[in-house]
Design a protein around this motif. Structure first.
Motif, PDB file in Angstrom:
ATOM      1  N   ALA A 184     -31.259  22.150  -3.521  1.00 38.42           N
ATOM      2  CA  ALA A 184     -31.013  21.531  -2.227  1.00 38.42           C
ATOM      3  C   ALA A 184     -29.738  20.699  -2.248  1.00 38.42           C
ATOM      4  N   GLY A 185     -29.051  20.707  -1.130  1.00 38.63           N
ATOM      5  CA  GLY A 185     -27.849  19.912  -0.990  1.00 38.63           C
ATOM      6  C   GLY A 185     -27.058  20.363   0.224  1.00 38.63           C
ATOM      7  N   VAL A 186     -25.823  19.903   0.294  1.00 40.66           N
ATOM      8  CA  VAL A 186     -24.937  20.217   1.408  1.00 40.66           C
ATOM      9  C   VAL A 186     -23.920  21.244   0.936  1.00 40.66           C
ATOM     10  N   LEU A 187     -23.747  22.308   1.696  1.00 38.59           N
ATOM     11  CA  LEU A 187     -22.786  23.347   1.354  1.00 38.59           C
ATOM     12  C   LEU A 187     -21.384  22.865   1.718  1.00 38.59           C
ATOM     13  N   VAL A 188     -20.486  22.832   0.725  1.00 33.25           N
ATOM     14  CA  VAL A 188     -19.099  22.409   0.930  1.00 33.25           C
ATOM     15  C   VAL A 188     -18.171  23.472   0.351  1.00 33.25           C
ATOM     16  N   THR A 189     -16.919  23.429   0.751  1.00 34.80           N
ATOM     17  CA  THR A 189     -15.954  24.371   0.196  1.00 34.80           C
ATOM     18  C   THR A 189     -15.592  23.960  -1.221  1.00 34.80           C
ATOM     19  N   ALA A 190     -15.071  24.897  -1.984  1.00 30.08           N
ATOM     20  CA  ALA A 190     -14.631  24.595  -3.346  1.00 30.08           C
ATOM     21  C   ALA A 190     -13.534  23.536  -3.326  1.00 30.08           C
ATOM     22  N   GLU A 191     -12.688  23.584  -2.325  1.00 29.05           N
ATOM     23  CA  GLU A 191     -11.613  22.587  -2.197  1.00 29.05           C
ATOM     24  C   GLU A 191     -12.191  21.182  -2.012  1.00 29.05           C
ATOM     25  N   GLU A 192     -13.207  21.054  -1.153  1.00 29.15           N
ATOM     26  CA  GLU A 192     -13.858  19.759  -0.953  1.00 29.15           C
ATOM     27  C   GLU A 192     -14.526  19.290  -2.248  1.00 29.15           C
ATOM     28  N   TRP A 234     -17.586  28.444  -2.420  1.00 27.28           N
ATOM     29  CA  TRP A 234     -18.613  27.499  -1.973  1.00 27.28           C
ATOM     30  C   TRP A 234     -19.294  26.769  -3.122  1.00 27.28           C
ATOM     31  N   THR A 235     -19.694  25.544  -2.832  1.00 22.05           N
ATOM     32  CA  THR A 235     -20.384  24.683  -3.789  1.00 22.05           C
ATOM     33  C   THR A 235     -21.482  23.935  -3.045  1.00 22.05           C
ATOM     34  N   ILE A 236     -22.600  23.681  -3.714  1.00 17.04           N
ATOM     35  CA  ILE A 236     -23.643  22.838  -3.127  1.00 17.04           C
ATOM     36  C   ILE A 236     -23.483  21.438  -3.710  1.00 17.04           C
ATOM     37  N   ASP A 237     -23.341  20.461  -2.815  1.00 17.11           N
ATOM     38  CA  ASP A 237     -23.194  19.053  -3.192  1.00 17.11           C
ATOM     39  C   ASP A 237     -24.567  18.394  -3.063  1.00 17.11           C
ATOM     40  N   ALA A 238     -25.167  18.034  -4.192  1.00 20.92           N
ATOM     41  CA  ALA A 238     -26.511  17.447  -4.185  1.00 20.92           C
ATOM     42  C   ALA A 238     -26.499  15.960  -4.532  1.00 20.92           C
ATOM     43  N   ARG A 239     -25.364  15.297  -4.293  1.00 16.81           N
ATOM     44  CA  ARG A 239     -25.290  13.866  -4.603  1.00 16.81           C
ATOM     45  C   ARG A 239     -26.306  13.036  -3.836  1.00 16.81           C
ATOM     46  N   HIS A 240     -26.399  13.252  -2.523  1.00 19.97           N
ATOM     47  CA  HIS A 240     -27.202  12.380  -1.671  1.00 19.97           C
ATOM     48  C   HIS A 240     -28.501  13.017  -1.207  1.00 19.97           C
ATOM     49  N   PHE A 241     -28.585  14.325  -1.312  1.00 18.02           N
ATOM     50  CA  PHE A 241     -29.775  15.053  -0.863  1.00 18.02           C
ATOM     51  C   PHE A 241     -30.061  16.120  -1.902  1.00 18.02           C
ATOM     52  N   ARG A 242     -31.095  15.936  -2.697  1.00 20.48           N
ATOM     53  CA  ARG A 242     -31.405  16.926  -3.733  1.00 20.48           C
ATOM     54  C   ARG A 242     -32.909  16.976  -3.983  1.00 20.48           C
ATOM     55  N   ASN A 243     -33.293  18.002  -4.683  1.00 21.36           N
ATOM     56  CA  ASN A 243     -34.674  18.168  -5.099  1.00 21.36           C
ATOM     57  C   ASN A 243     -34.675  18.352  -6.618  1.00 21.36           C
ATOM     58  N   VAL A 244     -35.745  18.872  -7.157  1.00 20.42           N
ATOM     59  CA  VAL A 244     -35.850  19.058  -8.602  1.00 20.42           C
ATOM     60  C   VAL A 244     -34.716  19.941  -9.143  1.00 20.42           C
ATOM     61  N   GLY A 245     -34.210  20.855  -8.330  1.00 18.31           N
ATOM     62  CA  GLY A 245     -33.116  21.728  -8.754  1.00 18.31           C
ATOM     63  C   GLY A 245     -31.876  20.973  -9.173  1.00 18.31           C
ATOM     64  N   GLY A 246     -31.654  19.798  -8.608  1.00 18.27           N
ATOM     65  CA  GLY A 246     -30.483  18.998  -8.977  1.00 18.27           C
ATOM     66  C   GLY A 246     -30.481  18.589 -10.436  1.00 18.27           C
ATOM     67  N   PHE A 247     -31.634  18.546 -11.045  1.00 17.06           N
ATOM     68  CA  PHE A 247     -31.728  18.166 -12.453  1.00 17.06           C
ATOM     69  C   PHE A 247     -31.680  19.377 -13.377  1.00 17.06           C
ATOM     70  N   ILE A 248     -31.768  20.575 -12.820  1.00 17.09           N
ATOM     71  CA  ILE A 248     -31.638  21.794 -13.612  1.00 17.09           C
ATOM     72  C   ILE A 248     -30.170  22.129 -13.831  1.00 17.09           C
ATOM     73  N   ASN A 249     -29.340  21.719 -12.896  1.00 12.83           N
ATOM     74  CA  ASN A 249     -27.928  22.082 -12.858  1.00 12.83           C
ATOM     75  C   ASN A 249     -27.192  21.907 -14.174  1.00 12.83           C
TER      76      ASN A 249
END
Length: 92
Positions: free
Chosen positions: A39-47, A64-79
């Motif tokens: 879970a996270g926010v979809l941002v461009t690679a440039e961002e 594309w990149t998923i930014d999970a800084r402010h909104f994440r689930n358990v998947g953010g810790f698998i990264n």
């Protein structure tokens, strides 16, 4: 959560031996099982490149990149596993 996609693993986030938090399975996970969503926010690679040392970024496609800084689930810790044993699968 992705509607219609069953998750097949019971996971927990817990401290590791000196490496912060990690994800652990409470049972064996069979090959091909969808473990969780990322879970996270979809941002461009440039961002994403402009964010600097953000440890909650997951590159999912070339641009594309998923930014999970402010909104994440358990998947953010698998990264950032030291010895990864799961694969990313893009679900659209």
């Amino acid at each position: 959560f992705v509607p219609g996609v069953p998750l097949g693993a019971r996971l927990r986030v817990a401290p590791t031996n000196g490496r912060g938090l990690g994800v652990f399975a409470d049972e064996r996970i069979g090959e091909g099982t969808i473990v969780c969503t990322y879970a996270g926010v979809l941002v461009t690679a440039e961002e994403a490149n402009a964010m600097g040392d953000n440890v909650y970024l997951m590159d999912v496609k070339t641009a594309w990149t998923i930014d999970a800084r402010h909104f994440r689930n358990v998947g953010g810790f698998i990264n950032f596993g030291c010895e990864p044993n799961v694969k990313l699968k893009w679900l659209s």
